[in-house]
Design an enzyme around this catalytic site. Structure first.
Site, mmCIF file in Angstrom:
data_model
loop_
_atom_site.group_PDB
_atom_site.id
_atom_site.type_symbol
_atom_site.label_atom_id
_atom_site.label_comp_id
_atom_site.label_asym_id
_atom_site.label_seq_id
_atom_site.Cartn_x
_atom_site.Cartn_y
_atom_site.Cartn_z
ATOM 1 C CB SER A 43 -0.952 -0.029 1.211
ATOM 2 O OG SER A 43 -1.879 1.030 1.150
ATOM 3 C CB THR A 44 1.337 4.053 2.408
ATOM 4 O OG1 THR A 44 -0.053 4.139 2.667
ATOM 5 C CG2 THR A 44 1.947 5.446 2.380
ATOM 6 C CG HIS A 64 -4.207 -0.960 -0.705
ATOM 7 N ND1 HIS A 64 -3.910 -0.938 0.637
ATOM 8 C CD2 HIS A 64 -4.819 -2.160 -0.925
ATOM 9 C CE1 HIS A 64 -4.315 -2.067 1.207
ATOM 10 N NE2 HIS A 64 -4.850 -2.826 0.266
ATOM 11 C CG MET A 91 -1.773 3.461 7.696
ATOM 12 S SD MET A 91 -2.114 5.239 7.542
ATOM 13 C CE MET A 91 -2.597 5.617 9.229
ATOM 14 C CG ASP A 100 -5.954 -5.454 2.681
ATOM 15 O OD1 ASP A 100 -6.619 -6.467 2.975
ATOM 16 O OD2 ASP A 100 -5.807 -5.049 1.514
#
Length: 353
Positions: free
Chosen positions: A176-177, A202, A295, A298
């Protein structure tokens, strides 16, 4: 515009509606302080020089100076987490990939119509993006943009052997991030005969296609946005489309992916957990699961299911993560066999078997 201390934010967008709606929503969020807004980077720099923000929300197309130029200026002078606010268009998506390469921490998509309603309905994503950017390590985001490389000549991908043969390998990656930069580090280090790879990053709808296109230009392996029914093949990485879930299925002598709609899982669509759980079911010990910077949590439970099914599971270590949330949660659950730095992940993939 706000009261109280917290994550200090400056909004830079030539749309008065965006500045108004975004500013109001962020100001209402606990722990976020909006220092002000500006219609272009020139005005923004004057504002920021008075009180430097923790996070900048930045449009791309603006008068006097475009957002990419301003982002590079920020990263060169005083590296600061920047969240790109970009239109849901092909042009906007490609420009956003340039922004990620220049060090942007995240993206907030905005449509070309129905802007006020969209910003109101999807404000939770905006707040989450600001919090994730503030939590990230700017040193990991401050990178020099890699030049676009010509497409690499590759042989046709080789079909993966049947799952029952016990010799096939599959790699599942979730991030993600900070993941766009991290995935670039991993994918560009892989040889053309790498095992088939399935990825959830993401990212909003339409942005994943531009991301996959960029990775394909930079990598020896083929990288593309997944379509429903695509075969998983050696030398190929399939990226889950933004706004849709991706699962691994078996189809006779092949692995294939199923791309489908469905409610968000862990607030995400695509969800890493959805992918990892499907890999645990159909690939078991033939799989390698990798959870990277991001973050939230997930993918942590799905990775645990993969490990329980016999897969090797790896987490990016804290020192090299932009945000350690997802790997940290996976470690906490006992889902991880090994923690390794970002630069070691490609070697783990190369030697998996």
């Amino acid at each position: 515009m706000t009261t109280g201390a917290g994550i200090k934010v400056v909004i830079v967008d030539d749309s008065a509606v965006v500045r108004q709606v975004l500013g109001r929503r962020l100001a209402e969020s606990p722990g976020i302080e909006v220092l002000g807004s500006a219609s272009d980077p020139i005005f923004a720099m004057a504002l920021m020089n008075k009180t430097w923000p923790d996070v900048v929300i930045l449009d791309i197309e603006m008068p006097r100076m475009d957002g990419i130029t301003f982002l590079k200026k920020i990263m060169a002078t005083r590296p600061t987490p920047v969240v790109i606010c970009s239109t849901l268009s092909q042009r906007g998506a490609r420009a956003t990939m340039d922004a990620f390469a220049a060090g942007a921490a995240g993206v907030v998509p905005k449509p070309t119509t129905g802007l006020k309603q969209f910003m109101t309905d999807d404000s939770g994503d905006i707040v989450a993006a600001v919090r994730a950017a503030a939590a990230g390590k700017v040193a990991r985001l401050n990178r020099t943009a890699a030049p676009a490389a010509p497409a690499v000549a590759r042989p046709a991908p080789v079909a993966v052997a049947a799952a029952s043969a016990g010799t096939d390998r599959i790699i599942a990656i979730g991030t993600s991030t900070g993941g766009t930069q991290a995935l670039e580090t991993v994918l560009t280090a892989l040889p053309r005969n790498s095992p088939g790879i399935v990825i959830v990053q993401h990212m909003p709808e339409k942005f994943t296609a531009a991301f996959a296109e960029r990775m394909d230009m930079l990598s020896t392996i083929e990288v593309r946005e997944a379509a429903d029914g695509d075969a998983v093949q050696a030398g190929l990485a399939l990226v889950a489309p933004g706004g849709r879930h991706m699962q691994l299925l078996t189809d006779g002598a092949r692995f294939r992916v199923k791309v489908s709609d469905g409610p968000p899982v862990n607030r995400h669509r695509p969800s890493v957990d959805v992918l990892f759980r499907s890999v645990a079911r159909v690939a078991g010990r033939r799989a390698l699961g990798v959870i990277m910077t991001g973050m939230g949590d997930d993918g942590a439970r799905g990775l645990l299911e993969m490990r329980t099914a016999g897969a090797l599971t790896v987490a990016q270590d804290e020192a090299t993560c932009v945000v350690h949330g997802m790997p940290k949660e996976a470690v906490r659950l006992g889902a991880v066999d090994r923690e390794v730095p970002l630069t070691a992940i490609a070697e783990v993939i190369r030697t998996h078997g």
